[in-house]
Structure formats: structure tokens, C-alpha cells
Design an enzyme around this catalytic site. Sequence first.
Site, mmCIF file in Angstrom:
data_model
loop_
_atom_site.group_PDB
_atom_site.id
_atom_site.type_symbol
_atom_site.label_atom_id
_atom_site.label_comp_id
_atom_site.label_asym_id
_atom_site.label_seq_id
_atom_site.Cartn_x
_atom_site.Cartn_y
_atom_site.Cartn_z
ATOM 1 N N LYS A 1 0.966 -1.058 0.113
ATOM 2 C CA LYS A 1 -0.116 -0.038 -0.024
ATOM 3 C C LYS A 1 0.733 1.304 0.035
ATOM 4 C CE LYS A 1 -4.055 -1.810 2.433
ATOM 5 N NZ LYS A 1 -5.015 -1.697 3.670
ATOM 6 N N ASN B 55 -1.470 -0.015 7.453
ATOM 7 C CA ASN B 55 -0.977 -1.095 7.704
ATOM 8 C C ASN B 55 -0.282 -1.863 6.663
ATOM 9 O OD1 ASN B 55 -2.968 -1.490 6.197
ATOM 10 N ND2 ASN B 55 -4.229 -2.444 7.611
ATOM 11 N N GLU C 64 -10.539 -9.266 -6.961
ATOM 12 C CA GLU C 64 -9.460 -8.290 -6.877
ATOM 13 C C GLU C 64 -8.472 -8.370 -7.847
ATOM 14 O OE1 GLU C 64 -8.145 -8.885 -2.761
ATOM 15 O OE2 GLU C 64 -9.998 -8.058 -2.139
ATOM 16 N N HIS D 150 -1.992 -4.990 1.679
ATOM 17 C CA HIS D 150 -3.237 -5.626 1.428
ATOM 18 C C HIS D 150 -3.249 -7.335 0.753
ATOM 19 C CE1 HIS D 150 -7.334 -6.491 0.093
ATOM 20 N NE2 HIS D 150 -6.799 -7.225 -1.097
HETATM 21 P P1 IDP Z 1 -7.483 -6.629 6.166
HETATM 22 O O1 IDP Z 1 -6.755 -5.312 5.301
HETATM 23 O O2 IDP Z 1 -6.779 -7.006 7.245
HETATM 24 O O3 IDP Z 1 -8.379 -7.598 5.291
HETATM 25 P P2 IDP Z 1 -10.065 -4.979 6.295
HETATM 26 O O4 IDP Z 1 -11.002 -5.241 7.660
HETATM 27 O O5 IDP Z 1 -10.207 -5.940 5.064
HETATM 28 O O6 IDP Z 1 -8.802 -5.436 6.990
HETATM 29 O O7 IDP Z 1 -10.110 -3.442 6.147
HETATM 30 C C1 IDP Z 1 -9.563 -3.177 4.869
HETATM 31 C C2 IDP Z 1 -8.471 -2.069 5.254
HETATM 32 O O8 IDP Z 1 -9.107 -0.746 5.792
HETATM 33 C C3 IDP Z 1 -7.402 -2.270 6.296
HETATM 34 O O9 IDP Z 1 -6.400 -3.049 5.832
HETATM 35 C C4 IDP Z 1 -7.390 -0.910 7.003
HETATM 36 O O10 IDP Z 1 -6.290 -0.249 5.984
HETATM 37 C C5 IDP Z 1 -8.382 -0.317 6.738
HETATM 38 N N1 IDP Z 1 -9.401 -0.225 8.026
HETATM 39 C C6 IDP Z 1 -10.066 -1.249 8.385
HETATM 40 N N2 IDP Z 1 -10.583 -0.779 9.665
HETATM 41 C C7 IDP Z 1 -10.383 0.250 9.773
HETATM 42 C C8 IDP Z 1 -10.746 1.178 11.224
HETATM 43 O O11 IDP Z 1 -11.354 1.096 12.045
HETATM 44 N N3 IDP Z 1 -9.827 2.564 11.144
HETATM 45 C C9 IDP Z 1 -9.198 2.700 9.723
HETATM 46 N N4 IDP Z 1 -8.824 2.195 8.995
HETATM 47 C C10 IDP Z 1 -9.416 0.717 8.907
HETATM 48 MG MG MG Z 2 -9.782 -7.252 3.703
#
Ligand code: IDP
Ligand code: MG
Length: 153
Positions: free
Chosen positions: A10, A113, A127, A116
Site C-alpha cells: 500500500k 498497515n 480483486e 493488502h
Molecule cells: P484487512 O486489510 O486485514 O483485510 P479489512 O477489515 O478488510 O482488513 O479492512 C481493509 C482496510 O481498511 C484495512 O487494511 C485498513 O487499512 C482499513 N481499516 C479497516 N478498519 C479500519 C478502521 O477501523 N480504521 C481505519 N482504517 C481501517
Molecule cells: Mg480485507
Amino acid sequence: MSDRTLIIVKPDGVQRKFVGEIMSRFEKKGFKLVGAKFMQVTEDLASKHYAVHKGKPFFDGVVKYLASSPVMVMVWEADGIIPMARKMMGATFGFNAEPGTIRGDFSCSKGYNLIHGSDSPESAEYEIGLYFSNNELVDYSFADEDWLYGQND
Ligand code: IDP
Ligand code: MG
């Protein structure tokens, strides 16, 4: 054909110079790189990518994040790769991801983070189709596949 997953380094991962580190971890694990593209994601593409999160409070933020700066988009292949890659990524938020994982080692943020990874075969197919056409994905063999993928049972 074995399983495939979409991995994205990312914007924060590219800005913080983690492209090589992340590719290296997957390469050393034995995953096979079958496609790669360094690109700027548009907000339109980012909202398609995160369509499953539409309506959630973080949706607008995560769409802006993915489109904020260039990313490295890759397709990696191995049997069972989707859960394996998710384990190597670590929990969603850097601040509680386990040490030894990519997020656990290199991130302490919530939303930012680094990486992805698809979370199911269905999301991987969706995707991968957003970023790659079939002729951009390469089928090939490694010379040492027996050592890499043999089960010895
Ligand atoms: P993942 O990337 O571990 O699959 P997901 O729940 O699919 O996590 O969420 C997608 C992305 O959205 C996360 O990687 C993160 O960058 C962002 N995200 C998820 N939840 C939050 C939140 O509560 N606050 C801010 N960003 C979030
Ligand atoms: Mg996800």
C-alpha cells in the site's frame, strides 16, 4: 493451477521503502510471483477494491489511503496461499499484529498497515480481475518445485 492471491504494498509501504522487504518475504517462503504492476490507483478503482466495506465508517478513509500515492500490486501463487499470506501479513491493525508478521514488525498504526492480501478465493478472483487481465499473469514452473511444493507423504 494452484491458488492465487492479490497482494498490494500500500502507499505507506511504498513511501516507507518496504516493497523489497515484502516481496522478499513471500519469495523466500516459496510463493511464485505470477504478475506485478507498479501503479497509481484511482479513487474509483479503490472504491471497487473496497466495495465490500461500503457503508462502514472507515470506507472513505481507506479509499483515499489506497489512492493517495503509488502502490505495488502483485499476484502470488501457491497451494493454500490465501491463508498463508494472511498469516504472514498479521492482524489488520499494526498495533496488535504479532511480531514476526509484516504488520507486526513494521507498523504500529491502525489504518496504515502496509499491505493488502485477499481474504478468500472469491475476493482473490474479484480483486485480481480489477488489476490484471489474463495475459498479464504468467504461467511457469520453478526448477526446484519438488523441493518447494513436494509433500513427502
Ligand atoms: P484487512 O486489510 O486485514 O483485510 P479489512 O477489515 O478488510 O482488513 O479492512 C481493509 C482496510 O481498511 C484495512 O487494511 C485498513 O487499512 C482499513 N481499516 C479497516 N478498519 C479500519 C478502521 O477501523 N480504521 C481505519 N482504517 C481501517
Ligand atoms: Mg480485507
